[in-house]
Design an enzyme around this catalytic site. Structure first.
Site, PDB file in Angstrom:
ATOM      1  N   LYS A  10       0.934  -1.186  -0.023  1.00 54.03           N
ATOM      2  CA  LYS A  10      -0.069  -0.132   0.004  1.00 54.03           C
ATOM      3  C   LYS A  10       1.053   1.225  -0.147  1.00 54.03           C
ATOM      4  O   LYS A  10       2.005   1.233   0.336  1.00 54.03           O
ATOM      5  CB  LYS A  10      -0.918  -0.013   1.344  1.00 54.03           C
ATOM      6  CG  LYS A  10      -0.333  -0.017   2.493  1.00 54.03           C
ATOM      7  CD  LYS A  10      -0.016   1.386   3.012  1.00 54.03           C
ATOM      8  CE  LYS A  10       0.767   1.409   4.546  1.00 54.03           C
ATOM      9  NZ  LYS A  10       1.489   2.847   4.706  1.00 54.03           N
ATOM     10  N   PRO A  94       9.467  -4.559  -0.503  1.00 56.34           N
ATOM     11  CA  PRO A  94      10.689  -4.305   0.330  1.00 56.34           C
ATOM     12  C   PRO A  94      10.419  -4.261   1.904  1.00 56.34           C
ATOM     13  O   PRO A  94       8.980  -3.962   2.208  1.00 56.34           O
ATOM     14  CB  PRO A  94      10.868  -2.902  -0.148  1.00 56.34           C
ATOM     15  CG  PRO A  94      10.527  -2.894  -1.493  1.00 56.34           C
ATOM     16  CD  PRO A  94       9.260  -3.258  -1.543  1.00 56.34           C
ATOM     17  N   VAL A  95      11.125  -4.617   2.776  1.00 49.39           N
ATOM     18  CA  VAL A  95      10.938  -4.672   4.373  1.00 49.39           C
ATOM     19  C   VAL A  95      11.342  -3.615   4.788  1.00 49.39           C
ATOM     20  O   VAL A  95      12.161  -2.712   4.555  1.00 49.39           O
ATOM     21  CB  VAL A  95      11.774  -5.971   4.804  1.00 49.39           C
ATOM     22  CG1 VAL A  95      11.622  -6.014   6.177  1.00 49.39           C
ATOM     23  CG2 VAL A  95      11.808  -7.240   4.137  1.00 49.39           C
ATOM     24  N   SER A  96      10.495  -3.195   5.907  1.00 53.81           N
ATOM     25  CA  SER A  96      10.613  -1.771   6.475  1.00 53.81           C
ATOM     26  C   SER A  96      10.540  -0.510   5.727  1.00 53.81           C
ATOM     27  O   SER A  96      11.756   0.233   5.932  1.00 53.81           O
ATOM     28  CB  SER A  96      12.002  -1.951   7.471  1.00 53.81           C
ATOM     29  OG  SER A  96      11.732  -3.110   8.304  1.00 53.81           O
ATOM     30  N   GLY A  98       7.693   1.342   4.811  1.00 50.88           N
ATOM     31  CA  GLY A  98       6.413   2.077   4.720  1.00 50.88           C
ATOM     32  C   GLY A  98       5.321   1.845   3.841  1.00 50.88           C
ATOM     33  O   GLY A  98       4.343   2.573   3.293  1.00 50.88           O
ATOM     34  N   GLY A 101       4.145  -4.237   3.994  1.00 51.51           N
ATOM     35  CA  GLY A 101       4.448  -5.482   3.490  1.00 51.51           C
ATOM     36  C   GLY A 101       4.292  -6.531   4.715  1.00 51.51           C
ATOM     37  O   GLY A 101       3.322  -7.613   4.103  1.00 51.51           O
ATOM     38  N   GLY A 102       4.539  -6.385   5.773  1.00 53.46           N
ATOM     39  CA  GLY A 102       4.251  -7.250   6.861  1.00 53.46           C
ATOM     40  C   GLY A 102       2.795  -7.517   7.358  1.00 53.46           C
ATOM     41  O   GLY A 102       2.179  -8.380   7.225  1.00 53.46           O
ATOM     42  N   SER A 103       2.011  -6.402   7.115  1.00 51.15           N
ATOM     43  CA  SER A 103       0.629  -6.178   7.466  1.00 51.15           C
ATOM     44  C   SER A 103      -0.248  -6.732   6.408  1.00 51.15           C
ATOM     45  O   SER A 103      -1.150  -7.490   6.657  1.00 51.15           O
ATOM     46  CB  SER A 103       0.148  -4.667   7.797  1.00 51.15           C
ATOM     47  OG  SER A 103       0.709  -3.969   8.551  1.00 51.15           O
ATOM     48  N   SER A 104       0.190  -6.582   5.085  1.00 48.72           N
ATOM     49  CA  SER A 104      -0.411  -7.221   3.977  1.00 48.72           C
ATOM     50  C   SER A 104      -0.529  -8.830   4.025  1.00 48.72           C
ATOM     51  O   SER A 104      -1.275  -9.442   3.639  1.00 48.72           O
ATOM     52  CB  SER A 104       0.067  -6.589   2.640  1.00 48.72           C
ATOM     53  OG  SER A 104      -0.651  -7.099   1.616  1.00 48.72           O
ATOM     54  N   ASP A 136      -2.473  -1.416  10.841  1.00 36.50           N
ATOM     55  CA  ASP A 136      -2.649  -1.240   9.241  1.00 36.50           C
ATOM     56  C   ASP A 136      -3.306  -2.663   8.602  1.00 36.50           C
ATOM     57  O   ASP A 136      -3.489  -2.630   7.573  1.00 36.50           O
ATOM     58  CB  ASP A 136      -1.164  -1.211   8.622  1.00 36.50           C
ATOM     59  CG  ASP A 136      -0.607   0.106   8.624  1.00 36.50           C
ATOM     60  OD1 ASP A 136      -1.310   1.059   9.058  1.00 36.50           O
ATOM     61  OD2 ASP A 136       0.653   0.318   8.545  1.00 36.50           O
TER      62      ASP A 136
END
Length: 291
Positions: A10, A94-96, A98, A101-104, A136
């Site tokens: 996002k 990409p990690v960390s 903004g 990625g982790g939330s999705s 998120d």
């Protein structure tokens, strides 16, 4: 049973923090949209009562520190699920960065587990459950374009983002979201016009969307990380119609109407920044969950 499911990234078209709440979080108004830079999750139901993660990327935990693991554990406990699951994650976001990625990934896991464990939960129920893991994730459960309020967990759907090109650039730095929010002075920053952004999206007005972008967290992140500002300035210099940091950063995105101009911005950032992507808006109707 085996299925696969898409987990899109996002961007924040606008991000406003109104005040700090008694619970320590900020009251926010964020207009977000999903994009077609996405991870892919593969879920396999197991007869054995265990959660197995296999992440095809370095530096990402495969245990309880991972939001996917937390999502699976939450559903197992909430609904007394005795089956297990093996989840393989093909990482592209990409990690960390903004970009959630982790939330999705966690949102995709919730939707996938709802299918393979045959829980019969609605999207609304999954979104409500997700707020116990992260702010998120509820937006990512819905996907598309939406207004997020509260601490980010209250979602109001909006029409899909009009077609355009989006160029993303992530510098090789990491940003701590809690630190950025802690240092934010909401009384002294310029706040985006969230109502104008919503109106422009409803009218399909790209020029209005470009003019309404804004992110209060830029004031903190750009001061700490001058390279983020240099990326934003470079995007505008190469012809972006709007450029903005997503979330707490460090990723910056450019919004552009025409492919040729977007390609120019993309080429202008390659070599200047390690991770550069050229993508399009993504809507929930494109979510291809395959059994």
């Amino acid at each position: 049973m085996k299925i696969s499911i898409t987990a899109p990234a996002k961007i924040n078209l606008s991000l406003d923090a109104l005040y700090k709440r008694d619970d320590g979080y900020h009251e926010v108004e964020m207009v977000m949209t999903t994009i077609d830079l996405a991870d892919r999750l593969y879920l396999e139901r197991l007869d054995e009562d265990k959660i197995v993660l296999d992440v095809k990327a370095h530096f990402i935990p495969e245990d309880r520190r991972n939001l996917i693991y937390q999502a699976a554990l939450l559903l197992k406990k909430r609904f007394d699920v005795k089956m297990g699951v093996r989840i393989t994650i093909d990482k592209h976001i990409p990690v960390s960065a903004g970009l959630a990625g982790g939330s999705s990934d966690a949102a995709a896991a919730l939707k996938g587990l709802n299918i393979i464990w045959e829980l019969g939960l609605s999207i609304e129920e999954l979104a409500e459950i997700s707020s116990e893991i992260g702010s998120d994730i509820a937006f990512c459960v819905y996907g598309g374009t939406a207004l997020a309020t509260g601490r980010g967990e209250k979602i109001s759907a909006l029409p899909n983002m009009p077609g355009c090109w989006i160029v993303l650039a992530k510098p090789s730095i990491s940003v701590s979201t809690p630190t950025i929010y802690k240092e934010l002075q909401v009384e002294s920053v310029e706040h985006p016009d969230t109502k104008k952004m919503i109106e422009s999206i409803k009218n399909g007005d790209l020029d209005g969307i470009f003019a309404s972008t804004g992110n209060v967290l830029e004031s903190v992140t750009l001061e700490k990380n001058p390279q983020v500002k240099r990326i934003k300035d470079r995007m505008l210099a190469f012809g972006a119609e709007a450029a903005l940091m997503s979330g707490s950063g460090p990723t910056v995105f450019a919004l552009i109407k025409q492919y040729s101009r977007a390609k120019r911005v993309y080429n202008g950032l390659r070599g200047f920044c390690e991770e550069v992507y050229m993508v399009r808006p993504w809507s929930e109707g494109e979510n291809d969950t395959n059994k």
